[in-house]
Design a protein around this motif. Structure first.
Motif, PDB file in Angstrom:
ATOM      1  N   SER A 314       6.253  -8.513   2.467  1.00 51.56           N
ATOM      2  CA  SER A 314       6.383  -8.765   1.024  1.00 51.56           C
ATOM      3  C   SER A 314       5.082  -8.362   0.327  1.00 51.56           C
ATOM      4  CB  SER A 314       6.689 -10.239   0.775  1.00 51.56           C
ATOM      5  OG  SER A 314       6.845 -10.483  -0.609  1.00 51.56           O
ATOM      6  N   PRO A 315       5.065  -7.226  -0.357  1.00 56.44           N
ATOM      7  CA  PRO A 315       6.186  -6.289  -0.514  1.00 56.44           C
ATOM      8  C   PRO A 315       6.443  -5.523   0.781  1.00 56.44           C
ATOM      9  CG  PRO A 315       4.210  -5.348  -1.433  1.00 56.44           C
ATOM     10  CD  PRO A 315       3.835  -6.741  -1.029  1.00 56.44           C
ATOM     11  N   VAL A 316       7.614  -4.897   0.884  1.00 56.41           N
ATOM     12  CA  VAL A 316       7.963  -4.120   2.081  1.00 56.41           C
ATOM     13  C   VAL A 316       7.203  -2.802   2.030  1.00 56.41           C
ATOM     14  CG1 VAL A 316       9.816  -3.098   3.423  1.00 56.41           C
ATOM     15  CG2 VAL A 316      10.228  -5.186   2.121  1.00 56.41           C
ATOM     16  N   VAL A 317       6.097  -2.760   2.746  1.00 52.63           N
ATOM     17  CA  VAL A 317       5.226  -1.591   2.716  1.00 52.63           C
ATOM     18  C   VAL A 317       4.486  -1.498   4.048  1.00 52.63           C
ATOM     19  CG1 VAL A 317       3.342  -2.920   1.689  1.00 52.63           C
ATOM     20  CG2 VAL A 317       3.366  -0.442   1.429  1.00 52.63           C
ATOM     21  N   ALA A 318       4.164  -0.293   4.462  1.00 58.84           N
ATOM     22  CA  ALA A 318       3.419  -0.072   5.709  1.00 58.84           C
ATOM     23  C   ALA A 318       2.237   0.841   5.422  1.00 58.84           C
ATOM     24  CB  ALA A 318       4.314   0.532   6.776  1.00 58.84           C
ATOM     25  N   PHE A 325      -7.585   9.702   5.881  1.00 60.44           N
ATOM     26  CA  PHE A 325      -6.713   9.242   4.798  1.00 60.44           C
ATOM     27  C   PHE A 325      -5.773   8.132   5.291  1.00 60.44           C
ATOM     28  CE2 PHE A 325      -4.676  12.754   6.963  1.00 60.44           C
ATOM     29  CZ  PHE A 325      -3.361  12.357   7.101  1.00 60.44           C
ATOM     30  N   ILE A 326      -5.132   7.528   4.312  1.00 54.67           N
ATOM     31  CA  ILE A 326      -4.174   6.450   4.577  1.00 54.67           C
ATOM     32  C   ILE A 326      -2.840   6.838   3.957  1.00 54.67           C
ATOM     33  CG2 ILE A 326      -3.639   3.997   4.260  1.00 54.67           C
ATOM     34  CD1 ILE A 326      -6.670   3.601   3.715  1.00 54.67           C
ATOM     35  N   VAL A 327      -1.751   6.609   4.686  1.00 56.26           N
ATOM     36  CA  VAL A 327      -0.402   6.828   4.163  1.00 56.26           C
ATOM     37  C   VAL A 327       0.203   5.470   3.853  1.00 56.26           C
ATOM     38  CG1 VAL A 327       1.897   7.724   4.643  1.00 56.26           C
ATOM     39  CG2 VAL A 327      -0.118   8.924   5.530  1.00 56.26           C
ATOM     40  N   VAL A 328       0.808   5.380   2.680  1.00 63.57           N
ATOM     41  CA  VAL A 328       1.517   4.157   2.313  1.00 63.57           C
ATOM     42  C   VAL A 328       3.007   4.476   2.259  1.00 63.57           C
ATOM     43  CG1 VAL A 328       1.777   2.307   0.632  1.00 63.57           C
ATOM     44  CG2 VAL A 328      -0.455   3.399   0.952  1.00 63.57           C
ATOM     45  N   GLU A 329       3.761   3.851   3.149  1.00 65.21           N
ATOM     46  CA  GLU A 329       5.220   4.022   3.178  1.00 65.21           C
ATOM     47  C   GLU A 329       5.869   2.755   2.626  1.00 65.21           C
ATOM     48  OE1 GLU A 329       7.661   5.912   3.646  1.00 65.21           O
ATOM     49  OE2 GLU A 329       7.196   7.570   5.005  1.00 65.21           O
ATOM     50  N   PHE A 330       6.840   2.941   1.745  1.00 67.95           N
ATOM     51  CA  PHE A 330       7.564   1.809   1.170  1.00 67.95           C
ATOM     52  C   PHE A 330       8.940   1.685   1.821  1.00 67.95           C
ATOM     53  CE2 PHE A 330       4.405   3.012  -1.889  1.00 67.95           C
ATOM     54  CZ  PHE A 330       3.943   1.808  -2.390  1.00 67.95           C
ATOM     55  N   GLY A 331       9.535   0.543   1.651  1.00 70.86           N
ATOM     56  CA  GLY A 331      10.864   0.337   2.208  1.00 70.86           C
ATOM     57  C   GLY A 331      11.872   1.320   1.657  1.00 70.86           C
TER      58      GLY A 331
END
Length: 346
Positions: A314-318, A325-331
């Motif tokens: 919560s929130p659904v994120v990875a 770098f950083i990758v942000v993946e959402f649900g």
């Protein structure tokens, strides 16, 4: 009339009689032990004093004065660690020469909890030579293996464990055939030896089943467990790790990213393999609600380059960390963002 010559088959299984026999045998055995305890309390001190005094050259003459009850008393109070080596040698000689099956059975039970005592080891060997194919009531095939182990230069445990390692039969079945009690020190040593020598391959896991191997792990001390886990983890790539074995490891030792001290038994390579296994499973779980495996299949190609994966509910994120770098993946599919350490790039 045509049925008059037919007879119904009848089988009689005396279940109640069988149960009663077991109760009688147990009661008799308990009574026998009570008698031995009583006799031992009064007769053993005198018997030991006579054994201490008798010269080895006159030991055979001394044996002629002994009765079966004396032998039962001697084996009942075995192994006499407080006595001198000379006295213990005499006792073994008497028990070997005046052998009865109770000697072998008791010695084997005692050895399973005291595997280092040299006189106990010698008594077991004497018992085997006396009983041969009747030793402990073990079947001939398994008895031959025990016989070879007793004569192994490296010792009884090495001889038994080597066969346990190579056997095509389930290890628990083999231990049962050898009359080795579950939870005994001997059982633990044999299993530990087997796993240390065999976990670098999949043979034992396939033969005994992963649930049995996990049970063996649960019964291990902390140090033994780490030694066994090290063999397993460092012998293979994270892609072929067994899920249940790793799940148990994380549960027992916790997340290596947060509790590195518990994992310092591993080499750098081994620790990296564990982390990559965790990244893979965390991403797989995160993308589990997708209608297909496209996103997971895409990112698992880069597992070897990842530095960390942090999924949130919560929130659904990875957050998927790489070197620069950083990758942000959402649900929600199609919402990924890439961030450099200092500059955001959409």
């Amino acid at each position: 009339m045509s049925n008059s010559n037919r007879f119904l088959l009848f089988q009689f299984k005396p279940h109640k009689l069988h149960k009663e026999r077991i109760l009688v045998e147990k009661e008799f055995k308990d009574s026998e032990n009570k008698i031995l305890r009583k006799r031992s309390r009064f007769n053993l001190p005198k018997l030991l004093e006579e054994i201490r005094k008798v010269d080895f050259t006159k030991l055979y003459d001394f044996m002629k004065t002994l009765k079966k009850m004396d032998i039962l008393i001697l084996i009942y109070e075995y192994p006499y660690k407080e006595e001198t080596n000379e006295t213990r040698k005499k006792i073994n000689k008497i028990l070997g020469e005046m052998y009865i099956s109770t000697v072998g059975r008791t010695a084997w039970e005692l050895f399973q909890q005291d595997v280092e005592d040299p006189f106990l080891k010698e008594l077991i060997k004497l018992s085997y030579r006396k009983d041969q194919d009747k030793f402990l009531g073990i079947d001939r095939d398994h008895l031959q293996i025990i016989g070879k182990a007793f004569e192994a230069k490296e010792g009884i445990i090495f001889g038994l464990a080597t066969h346990l390692l190579r056997s095509t039969s389930n290890s628990k079945q083999v231990l049962g055939k050898w009359k080795i009690k579950e939870g005994s020190i001997l059982e633990k040593k044999l299993i530990t030896f087997m796993l240390l020598k065999g976990l670098n391959e999949d043979f034992i896991i396939q033969r005994d089943g992963v649930e049995t191997v996990i049970q063996f792990f649960n019964q291990s001390t902390s140090n033994d467990y780490k030694s066994l886990l090290k063999v397993y983890l460092e012998a293979r790539d994270y892609k072929v790790y067994n899920y249940k074995i790793l799940e148990q490891a994380i549960r027992r030792l916790f997340d290596p990213r947060e509790n590195s001290e518990e994992w310092n038994f591993l080499s750098q390579y081994g620790l990296e393999q564990v982390k990559r296994w965790m990244y893979t499973n965390e991403l797989k779980e995160f993308f589990d609600s997708d209608t297909n495996s496209a996103r997971f299949d895409y990112w698992k190609r880069f597992i070897d380059y990842m530095e960390n994966v942090i999924p949130l509910k919560s929130p659904v994120v990875a957050f998927i960390y790489f070197d620069d770098f950083i990758v942000v993946e959402f649900g929600e599919i199609g919402s990924a963002y890439f961030y450099h350490r200092n500059v955001r790039v959409k």
